[in-house]
Write a protein that holds these residues in place. Sequence first.
Motif, short mmCIF file in Angstrom:
data_model
loop_
_atom_site.label_atom_id
_atom_site.label_comp_id
_atom_site.label_asym_id
_atom_site.label_seq_id
_atom_site.Cartn_x
_atom_site.Cartn_y
_atom_site.Cartn_z
N LEU A 184 -59.72 15.40 181.58
CA LEU A 184 -59.25 16.64 182.18
C LEU A 184 -60.43 17.54 182.55
N ILE A 187 -61.94 16.18 185.80
CA ILE A 187 -61.10 16.46 186.96
C ILE A 187 -61.24 17.93 187.37
N TYR A 188 -61.26 18.82 186.39
CA TYR A 188 -61.37 20.24 186.69
C TYR A 188 -62.72 20.59 187.30
N ILE A 213 -56.86 17.00 192.68
CA ILE A 213 -55.41 17.17 192.61
C ILE A 213 -54.71 15.82 192.58
N GLY A 216 -55.04 14.56 189.21
CA GLY A 216 -54.17 15.36 188.34
C GLY A 216 -52.72 14.92 188.42
N ARG A 217 -52.28 14.56 189.61
CA ARG A 217 -50.90 14.09 189.77
C ARG A 217 -50.69 12.74 189.09
N ARG A 220 -50.41 13.34 185.47
CA ARG A 220 -49.09 13.91 185.19
C ARG A 220 -48.04 12.80 185.09
N VAL A 229 -52.05 18.57 180.57
CA VAL A 229 -52.04 17.85 181.85
C VAL A 229 -51.27 18.65 182.89
N LEU A 232 -53.29 21.83 183.80
CA LEU A 232 -54.40 21.60 184.73
C LEU A 232 -53.89 21.41 186.15
N LEU A 233 -52.84 20.62 186.30
CA LEU A 233 -52.30 20.43 187.65
C LEU A 233 -51.82 21.76 188.22
N MET A 236 -54.83 23.89 189.33
CA MET A 236 -55.44 23.43 190.57
C MET A 236 -54.56 23.76 191.77
N TYR A 292 -56.08 25.07 179.74
CA TYR A 292 -55.62 24.89 181.12
C TYR A 292 -54.28 25.56 181.35
#
Length: 411
Positions: A184, A187-188, A213, A216-217, A220, A229, A232-233, A236, A292
């Motif tokens: 995570l 990704i961020y 993104i 992130g999906r 998820r 999770v 964070l999505l 973003m 997040y």
Amino acid sequence: MTTTARAQIDRIYREEYGRVVASLARRFGDLDIAEDAAGEALLIAVERWPVDGIPPNPGGWLTTTASNRAIDRIRRESLRDTKHQAAMIIDDPTPHEPTGLVEDDRLRLVFTCCHPALNPEARVALTLRLLGGLTVEEIARAFLVAETTMGQRITRAKAKIKAARIPFRVPDHDDVTDRLAGVLTVIYLVFNEGYLAGAGDDPIRSDLTAEAIRLGRIMRQLLPDDGEVAGLLALMLLTEARSAARVRGCELVTLDQQDRGGWDRALITEGHALVRECLARVAAQHTRPGQYQLLAAINAVHTDARDARDTEWSQVVALYDQLYAVAPTPIVALNRAVALAELDGPEVALSIIDGLALDRYHAWHAARADLLRRLGRSAEARSAYDAAIAATQNSAERAYLTRRRDHLVGN
């Protein structure tokens, strides 16, 4: 080659770099080979594309060319039989063996780089280098460390992956959570580099924000019940929703000055729904939200206000208080102080900011400059703006800071 043609090739390469490296890393099981071959493919593209034209599928062309270069290198260096077998995979018509929970080379690369055998800083840095194509200098700036230090971390991390024979796959479901925090974070940070590029001609790298993104999906889908999770999505999506309004001409536009009619309402709606889901889960389970989720909630407050003057700053500060309890970092303290200035005034905020050891961070200088400007301390504000301008390579941010500095009273 014209400047325009080179810029177009560079843009395509940035967009495709992570996909190419991830594909080669899975194929050949060697990060150095993958990275070097991707670089060689770029050099060939720079030579051929201006003459032959950009191919219809540039990403596929780069991957194929890089794969061929990797095979040539393996054969040329006469590596051991297992490497020769790896080189023949490209011609092997049989399906690849299962490599994890999802068929996504880039996510596998992230999980490989976030293996527990690597220290947290190395995990993030290596993934930013290989997936996002960031330079060592850009990554060092994100970590606020020297470029040589960061280069050594990345080199050691790649060597450790090779020596430990860490596989390029998404781990089994029960083991995913062991690497989740690192994944995570990666990704961020990829998203952040795209949202405000550390260097280069493009102030915003939409290829990186879109990639973050996308990952992130996938996360998820992989962990639908994990609050961080989802948080964070949501974070973003709510941040990306404002991207079209963030640059006007060649200059950065701050949140309070943005045209909110240009925000992406679909992304905001989706982000708000995820935040509400997180809040409901926290309430039902009597747990504390993670960083997040709290950052997403802060962004939900901002995107809920139709006008900057309608922002519920008391709610923002309260959320930052919770965030600081979870992640007591100087950067969180800085952002909290900026929000607190809207409630208690710039002098209170400045006293907090001056106590933070962030003099290498451009946003710290920019925040000080704005607070000093509001207090009428123009000479000090001008020096702070100069320091902020010197500390950032983002062209749109430099243009904004320069204009603010030049409009100081008494200039």
